[in-house]
Design a protein around this motif. Structure first.
Motif, PDB file in Angstrom:
ATOM      1  N   GLU A  17      -2.786   4.355  -4.678  1.00  0.00           N
ATOM      2  CA  GLU A  17      -2.568   5.428  -3.732  1.00  0.00           C
ATOM      3  C   GLU A  17      -3.699   5.493  -2.713  1.00  0.00           C
ATOM      4  O   GLU A  17      -4.870   5.307  -3.034  1.00  0.00           O
ATOM      5  N   SER A  34       0.844  -1.192   0.000  1.00  0.00           N
ATOM      6  CA  SER A  34       0.000   0.000   0.000  1.00  0.00           C
ATOM      7  C   SER A  34       0.878   1.240   0.000  1.00  0.00           C
ATOM      8  O   SER A  34       1.820   1.353   0.797  1.00  0.00           O
ATOM      9  N   THR A  35       0.596   2.176  -0.901  1.00  0.00           N
ATOM     10  CA  THR A  35       1.448   3.360  -1.039  1.00  0.00           C
ATOM     11  C   THR A  35       0.621   4.632  -0.946  1.00  0.00           C
ATOM     12  O   THR A  35      -0.601   4.633  -1.116  1.00  0.00           O
ATOM     13  N   ALA A  93       2.818  -1.717  -6.341  1.00  0.00           N
ATOM     14  CA  ALA A  93       1.963  -0.794  -5.594  1.00  0.00           C
ATOM     15  C   ALA A  93       0.512  -1.135  -5.828  1.00  0.00           C
ATOM     16  O   ALA A  93       0.078  -1.329  -6.968  1.00  0.00           O
ATOM     17  N   GLN A 139       9.183  -1.817  -9.907  1.00  0.00           N
ATOM     18  CA  GLN A 139       9.157  -0.957  -8.727  1.00  0.00           C
ATOM     19  C   GLN A 139      10.021  -1.562  -7.628  1.00  0.00           C
ATOM     20  O   GLN A 139       9.844  -2.718  -7.236  1.00  0.00           O
ATOM     21  N   ILE A 149       5.625   3.753   1.105  1.00  0.00           N
ATOM     22  CA  ILE A 149       4.781   2.691   1.651  1.00  0.00           C
ATOM     23  C   ILE A 149       4.206   3.194   2.968  1.00  0.00           C
ATOM     24  O   ILE A 149       4.944   3.537   3.893  1.00  0.00           O
ATOM     25  N   HIS A 168       6.518   8.577  -3.890  1.00  0.00           N
ATOM     26  CA  HIS A 168       5.637   7.499  -3.464  1.00  0.00           C
ATOM     27  C   HIS A 168       6.304   6.736  -2.322  1.00  0.00           C
ATOM     28  O   HIS A 168       7.492   6.375  -2.416  1.00  0.00           O
ATOM     29  N   VAL A 191       8.889   3.821  -2.989  1.00  0.00           N
ATOM     30  CA  VAL A 191       8.741   2.921  -4.134  1.00  0.00           C
ATOM     31  C   VAL A 191       9.170   3.688  -5.373  1.00  0.00           C
ATOM     32  O   VAL A 191       8.556   4.711  -5.724  1.00  0.00           O
TER      33      VAL A 191
END
Length: 384
Positions: free
Chosen positions: A382, A60-61, A379, A334, A364, A362, A328
């Motif tokens: 967002e 999750s980013t 990812a 990535q 985490i 970006h 990331v």
């Protein structure tokens, strides 16, 4: 060597030869079995396909959003006070005859709460009224006498001195009548003040004396508080007080429940003990509210500092007292990276930080323990 010894030796040699032959055969069979097993394992291994390539771990980013200021919530503890309070006492001493209320009773403005023994005061008032009646009789006589003397004077049967004496005697009696009226008024006021009346609507907070006690001049008998329009009194930072104004609103939390209060006063001086300025704000009348109850005034202060908000779940211990976030990098492939950050301010869920990151980076925002720097990840999208 005898023939018997020779035959025994030949027999032993024969037995040893048989043992060696059997052992060699067993070894050869074992070698063949191992070789066969190896061939079977090789055949099975060649029959199994290559394992599939492991997909990159999903993470999750979120995106770094740099801002120039941040808001800090400041809390200052204060307490609820009654808008008015009074300690009632008699202006004159005497014997307490009646106390008509108990602690906790609700009262109305003008209601009689206690009385002194009025017998002496009533007797004094009656004496003054009787004295006034005697003066009124004397004044009536003096008025008649003055009229007669004026008539006699005009006819030449009375001297000027006698006429003047009658007239001035009437003036003296008029002055004594005014004095008597003042005495009667004072006695009536003393009688009125022998009763304690409520100066405002409220509640009896303390009953300090019972009937039969001798009350001294100015000795408290009852304590009252106004139970409507409660006031929240709090000391706040003088720099924040400058941003407040009378008539403005302020957030007050009582028992974790927020309420809007209206500022009714800001004291101009700084408290010498707390180095704060006192702010008084009027609260709405609340159920189960108690005077003396504490609460918090919540103010928002804006601080000039460039940085970004990140959740606490995105922070990881770094070197030399710093913290890090895992970033990331890349579009298709990535890869996890790292950036150093410094915590400027933090609350229960997030922190305002500055660091080596750039706007739009970006990172985490949760589950950072599942990945390491250099690992390929994917990812999930967002989070805001």
């Amino acid at each position: 060597m005898t023939s018997r010894k020779f035959k025994a030796k030949v027999a032993r040699l024969g037995r040893n030869t048989i043992k060696i032959t059997v052992t060699g055969g067993v070894i050869a069979l074992a070698v063949l079995a191992v070789q066969h097993s190896s061939d079977l394992l090789a055949d099975r291994a060649s029959a199994v396909g290559k394992p599939p390539v492991t997909a990159p771990l999903s993470v999750s980013t979120a995106t770094i959003d740099l801002v120039d200021t941040y808001a800090v919530e400041r809390r200052y503890t204060g307490q609820i006070e009654a808008p008015q309070s009074a300690h009632l006492s008699f202006e004159q001493g005497g014997t307490l005859a009646q106390v008509l209320v108990e602690e906790g009773d609700t009262i109305e403005k003008g209601q009689v709460l206690a009385r002194l023994d009025k017998r002496l005061l009533s007797a004094d008032l009656n004496r003054l009224k009787a004295s006034k009646k005697a003066l009124m009789a004397q004044l009536e006589l003096a008025s008649l006498t003055s009229e007669r003397q004026e008539k006699l004077k005009k006819r030449g049967f009375a001297s000027n001195q006698v006429a003047d004496q009658a007239r001035l005697s009437m003036s003296e009696l008029n002055a004594r009548m005014a004095e008597a009226d003042a005495g009667i008024l004072a006695a009536q006021i003393r009688l009125e003040k022998a009763e304690l009346r409520a100066p405002f609507d409220g509640v009896v907070s303390k009953r300090l004396m019972d009937p039969g006690n001798t009350v001294g001049n100015g000795q408290s008998v009852l304590s009252l508080i106004e139970d409507d329009r409660p006031v929240f009194r709090v000391g706040i930072d003088p720099t924040l007080a400058e941003s407040l104004s009378v008539g403005g609103k302020i957030k007050v939390t009582l028992g974790q429940k927020p309420h809007q209060a209206t500022i009714i006063g800001i004291l101009p001086q700084i408290d010498g003990a707390t180095r704060t300025r006192i702010v008084r704000a009027q609260l709405p009348t609340l159920p189960n509210m108690a005077f003396g109850q504490t609460g918090d005034a919540v103010l928002v202060q804006r601080m000039a500092q460039k940085g970004a908000w990140v959740p606490l779940t995105a922070l990881e211990d770094g070197l030399r007292g710093l913290w890090t976030i895992k970033t990331v990098n890349g579009e298709d492939a990535q890869v996890v990276g790292t950036e150093a950050v410094e915590i400027i301010h933090a609350d229960s869920t997030r922190a305002f930080v500055r660091g080596t990151f750039e706007n739009g980076t970006h990172y985490i925002d949760q589950g950072i323990h599942r990945v390491v720097v250099g690992q390929n990840v994917r990812a999930q999208g967002e989070t805001q």
